[in-house]
Design an enzyme around this catalytic site. Structure first.
Site, mmCIF file in Angstrom:
data_model
loop_
_atom_site.group_PDB
_atom_site.id
_atom_site.type_symbol
_atom_site.label_atom_id
_atom_site.label_comp_id
_atom_site.label_asym_id
_atom_site.label_seq_id
_atom_site.Cartn_x
_atom_site.Cartn_y
_atom_site.Cartn_z
ATOM 1 N N PRO A 73 13.528 -26.856 6.191
ATOM 2 C CA PRO A 73 13.298 -25.685 5.347
ATOM 3 C C PRO A 73 14.599 -25.192 4.702
ATOM 4 C CG PRO A 73 12.092 -25.466 7.395
ATOM 5 C CD PRO A 73 12.957 -26.687 7.532
ATOM 6 N N CYS A 74 14.506 -24.902 3.400
ATOM 7 C CA CYS A 74 15.703 -24.523 2.644
ATOM 8 C C CYS A 74 15.949 -23.015 2.604
ATOM 9 C CB CYS A 74 15.609 -25.060 1.225
ATOM 10 S SG CYS A 74 14.272 -24.308 0.252
ATOM 11 N N GLN A 75 14.971 -22.206 3.016
ATOM 12 C CA GLN A 75 15.112 -20.758 2.876
ATOM 13 C C GLN A 75 16.391 -20.191 3.518
ATOM 14 O OE1 GLN A 75 12.413 -22.380 3.866
ATOM 15 N NE2 GLN A 75 10.540 -21.514 2.982
ATOM 16 N N PHE A 77 19.260 -21.303 3.432
ATOM 17 C CA PHE A 77 20.454 -21.710 2.696
ATOM 18 C C PHE A 77 20.360 -21.469 1.203
ATOM 19 C CE2 PHE A 77 19.390 -24.525 6.231
ATOM 20 C CZ PHE A 77 20.375 -24.110 7.117
#
Length: 155
Positions: A73-75, A77
């Site tokens: 999951p990118c949230q 960063f």
């Protein structure tokens, strides 16, 4: 034949792309039930697990796959978010490292947002790279634009 595990697989875009270059996904893990259902259609011969990777025992894949890939999951960063990195409960990078440590593939491929390499998140990325190095892996990273590789969007 190269075999792979796809972590945080979504609906299977990475697995489908890998399949087109001769890499066979033998396992795909996705927590979202609808995405996992799509995966099952696209990867009928793979073990598709609708699960949180924190609850999956990957030891049975040791010696059976050459590649682990995925996009945690990118949230934590993303520059468009709170950028809490390791303080965000959605930070799954340590679990990606743990799966690599457990399975010990020849290689791994991890994708994320450019924000992972910015500010204090860049320091965090450095620490993750050190962890992979301690496992015996040499890490090269680069920010790429998917549009340069045929994806019809600047990403």
């Amino acid at each position: 034949m190269l075999r792979a595990i796809d972590l945080f697989a979504g609906a299977g875009g990475l697995s489908l792309g890998l399949s087109r270059v001769g890499i066979t996904p033998v396992c795909a893990v996705e927590i979202d039930a609808l995405a996992a259902a799509s995966l099952k259609v696209h990867l009928p011969d793979a073990d598709v697990l609708c699960a949180d990777i924190q609850n999956v025992n990957f030891l049975g894949y040791r010696g059976k796959v050459e590649l682990i890939c995925g996009g945690p999951p990118c949230q934590p960063f993303s520059s468009g978010g709170l950028r809490n990195a390791w303080d965000d409960k959605r930070d799954m990078l340590p679990w990606f490292v743990k799966v690599v440590e457990t399975v010990r593939p020849d290689a791994f491929l991890m994708e994320n947002v450019p924000g992972l390499a910015v500010g204090n998140r860049g320091e965090y990325l450095g620490n993750i790279i050190v962890e992979f190095g301690a496992l015996g892996y040499s890490v090269t990273w680069k920010i790429l634009n998917a549009a340069d590789y045929g994806v019809p969007q600047g990403r």
